[in-house]
Design a protein around this motif. Structure first.
Motif, PDB file in Angstrom:
ATOM      1  N   LEU A  18     -34.187 -16.652 -11.066  1.00 56.80           N
ATOM      2  CA  LEU A  18     -34.984 -15.536 -11.589  1.00 56.80           C
ATOM      3  C   LEU A  18     -34.563 -14.230 -10.930  1.00 56.80           C
ATOM      4  CD1 LEU A  18     -38.514 -17.248 -11.709  1.00 56.80           C
ATOM      5  CD2 LEU A  18     -36.892 -16.905 -13.587  1.00 56.80           C
ATOM      6  N   GLU A  19     -34.325 -14.292  -9.628  1.00 51.90           N
ATOM      7  CA  GLU A  19     -33.861 -13.103  -8.889  1.00 51.90           C
ATOM      8  C   GLU A  19     -32.536 -12.598  -9.436  1.00 51.90           C
ATOM      9  OE1 GLU A  19     -33.516 -13.410  -4.519  1.00 51.90           O
ATOM     10  OE2 GLU A  19     -35.474 -14.404  -4.686  1.00 51.90           O
ATOM     11  N   ALA A  20     -31.596 -13.531  -9.608  1.00 51.52           N
ATOM     12  CA  ALA A  20     -30.264 -13.150 -10.097  1.00 51.52           C
ATOM     13  C   ALA A  20     -30.355 -12.529 -11.490  1.00 51.52           C
ATOM     14  CB  ALA A  20     -29.341 -14.366 -10.102  1.00 51.52           C
ATOM     15  N   LEU A  21     -31.217 -13.084 -12.347  1.00 52.23           N
ATOM     16  CA  LEU A  21     -31.366 -12.536 -13.694  1.00 52.23           C
ATOM     17  C   LEU A  21     -31.966 -11.132 -13.648  1.00 52.23           C
ATOM     18  CD1 LEU A  21     -32.647 -15.625 -15.757  1.00 52.23           C
ATOM     19  CD2 LEU A  21     -30.324 -14.700 -15.640  1.00 52.23           C
ATOM     20  N   ASN A  22     -32.890 -10.912 -12.728  1.00 51.52           N
ATOM     21  CA  ASN A  22     -33.492  -9.588 -12.595  1.00 51.52           C
ATOM     22  C   ASN A  22     -32.518  -8.579 -11.996  1.00 51.52           C
ATOM     23  OD1 ASN A  22     -36.180  -9.548 -13.659  1.00 51.52           O
ATOM     24  ND2 ASN A  22     -36.720 -11.051 -12.084  1.00 51.52           N
ATOM     25  N   TYR A  23     -31.599  -9.076 -11.179  1.00 50.88           N
ATOM     26  CA  TYR A  23     -30.698  -8.207 -10.429  1.00 50.88           C
ATOM     27  C   TYR A  23     -29.508  -7.720 -11.262  1.00 50.88           C
ATOM     28  CZ  TYR A  23     -27.805  -6.656  -6.531  1.00 50.88           C
ATOM     29  OH  TYR A  23     -27.040  -5.917  -5.679  1.00 50.88           O
ATOM     30  N   CYS A  24     -28.998  -8.564 -12.168  1.00 53.23           N
ATOM     31  CA  CYS A  24     -27.765  -8.226 -12.895  1.00 53.23           C
ATOM     32  C   CYS A  24     -27.986  -7.036 -13.823  1.00 53.23           C
ATOM     33  CB  CYS A  24     -27.275  -9.433 -13.692  1.00 53.23           C
ATOM     34  SG  CYS A  24     -28.330  -9.861 -15.107  1.00 53.23           S
ATOM     35  N   ARG A  25     -26.868  -6.412 -14.222  1.00 56.72           N
ATOM     36  CA  ARG A  25     -26.967  -5.311 -15.186  1.00 56.72           C
ATOM     37  C   ARG A  25     -26.261  -5.687 -16.491  1.00 56.72           C
ATOM     38  NH1 ARG A  25     -28.150  -0.133 -13.132  1.00 56.72           N
ATOM     39  NH2 ARG A  25     -26.855   0.733 -14.785  1.00 56.72           N
ATOM     40  N   ARG A  26     -25.048  -6.225 -16.375  1.00 57.37           N
ATOM     41  CA  ARG A  26     -24.323  -6.626 -17.571  1.00 57.37           C
ATOM     42  C   ARG A  26     -23.793  -8.064 -17.381  1.00 57.37           C
ATOM     43  NH1 ARG A  26     -19.537  -3.202 -20.462  1.00 57.37           N
ATOM     44  NH2 ARG A  26     -21.156  -2.429 -21.863  1.00 57.37           N
TER      45      ARG A  26
END
Lengths: 329, 329
Positions: A18-26
């Protein structure tokens, strides 16, 4: 021994995912090659959700979606050429090992980016930095539903349609034995959110080419039954005039429906003296053993192998093994 | 104009029906002749429920349950000879008019008894003293579920299996366009109560005789496509050597799955120069008009007729009407 997740409860995406999904931009989301309804449905569902979170996801698959899935909202945005995109994360969906990403994953370009894996196959080799694998779910699209719950994303008609398509296709219309009560509960919720079950069923499960119908007819002319094993043959000669079709999709399951059949096999003759054997069996059988002994693989009730040699000899060999297996079980 | 019941809510059995069910001691429950999964599933479900209420129900049907339904608990108790039973009430299930009760209903014996009708067909002619008809439900078995709620009867595995079988078969595995979210919600509840969806799907939808498979093959050899209409022929000659089978069940729906097809027809040649025509169409079409004009009937997307004459002439006539219909819609 780790038990499978209780199928009556939502699955829980790992906090780091969930963190990684929130953190990414593209992020670059990759569905497996030769994509099916669950691959495309999950790819599009995740794309819709990340877009809703303000991201700019790139949706990719080595092979184009089959015609039966092009009604899905967003399917025209799936690309097979990602060279021009500077992405900051890779997410593999419905893919059990890295080869399933095909030509989209470029080790040179992508090896330093975080790799996330979201999949429901029990055979998943956990090839990401973060692996969310739920073998008790009936489809990766079912995990996407649970992800929407975890991310608190409201499910609109488009999202519901993509999720329900993945679940309907991977369960062959709720017919597989991993179709739990929760699968139907989720399907009902997706219908309430606007997805048309009837349209999805019609587009994905009751749509085939005229050539496929003709190939079924020709192959069914060869159907035979021998001591619990029903079989049909799809030779090169039969496919003359039927361009663009190799396998009589669905035929093995159909002939296994004969009351008397315990196992079924369809022989597909390929060029250069190869024969592809598609096995299906009723509960209680284990045809994976036969497939494995002949150099193939699969599950106890659905397996296959490809053998070099002449069609008549291969049929004799495979049928004798299958009959032996059925008689001894 | 009366609107259909809201399909998201349970249907409500009339108070007088509940009273009559509580009042009777030995009701005769009749399923329609040539029974399908909904007829037998509803018959058995109502029998289980009345037995639970302390009654001694007699379960009857003119024709025996097909082999694919004999796994249902209680199916061995269905009789076609009720002459020796003194019954005090008649309940017709899943029957749209009195002729559907066949030889079981004996006007001489039964005409002074209360007649209750429980059915979901929109064409029901309300032939009972008490008629509970719910055309918005997908199956009479769905009404049985609502009846269990109204009667406060706990649903055990046997009851759940009978109800789910009726719902699965009448929706062809949740594929008809009256499969609402509530249908899936009920199906989920029935699975929670112990019904095996997978077993029901396998027994009822993926079970057929070896002869049927062979007839499919022979009929598919004749498949042709003409301006939106796909058709296949099942002649008397094709059925030589295939005892006990007349119609290639399911074939019309299968060929309608061709991408290009808007309507489908299968011609079944019968003895004495008769031809039975089975029509199916995609949403937006209305083939009932064609069937009606040819002396048959049905629904906009599923209809049929039987015509006297020679097969080639009838094919030409019917195809020209169907093509005209498809081209004009």
């Amino acid at each position: 021994m780790k038990t499978l997740t209780d199928p009556s409860l939502p699955t829980q995406p790992p906090a780091e995912l969930l963190e990684a999904l929130n953190y990414c931009r593209r992020p670059l989301i990759i569905a497996h090659l030769a994509p099916d309804g669950d691959a495309i449905g999950s790819l599009l569902a995740l794309g819709h959700m990340l877009h809703r979170l303000g991201k700019d996801p790139i949706l990719a698959c080595q092979d184009p979606p089959p015609a039966s899935l092009r009604f899905l909202p967003g399917s025209d945005r799936i690309t097979n050429d990602v060279r021009d995109y500077a992405v900051d994360q890779i997410i593999a969906v419905d893919s059990s090992d890295p080869t399933r990403m095909g030509s989209i994953y470029d080790p040179g370009e992508h090896k330093n980016l975080p790799l996330l894996v979201i999949d429901h196959h029990v055979t998943n080799v956990a090839f990401g930095q973060i692996n969310w694998v739920e073998p008790a779910t009936a489809a990766t699209a079912q995990m996407m539903y649970d992800l929407a719950l975890a991310l608190d994303i409201e499910i609109d008609t488009d999202l519901a349609t993509c999720m329900l398509t993945g679940m309907v296709t991977d369960t062959r219309g709720f017919r597989t034995n991993n179709t739990t009560a929760r699968v139907l509960d989720i399907a009902a919720a997706l219908m309430q959110a606007g997805a048309s079950l009837n349209r999805i069923m019609e587009r994905t499960l009751n749509s085939h080419s005229f050539n496929l119908i003709q190939l079924w007819g020709r192959a069914l002319e060869t159907v035979e039954f021998d001591r619990g094993v029903i079989h049909a043959t799809n030779s090169l000669v039969m496919r003359e005039g039927l361009d663009g079709i190799v396998r009589p999709e669905g035929l093995t399951s159909f002939i296994l429906g004969a009351y008397e059949a315990k196992a079924a096999v369809v022989f597909t003759e390929l060029p250069e003296n190869k024969v592809e054997c598609s096995f299906r069996a009723r509960p209680g059988q284990n045809i994976a053993e036969v497939a494995f002994a002949l150099g193939g693989g699969g599950h106890p009730l659905a397996a296959g192998c490809t053998i070099s040699g002449m069609l008549p000899e291969i049929k004799e060999l495979v049928l004798s093994r299958l009959i032996e297996q059925v008689l001894s079980s």
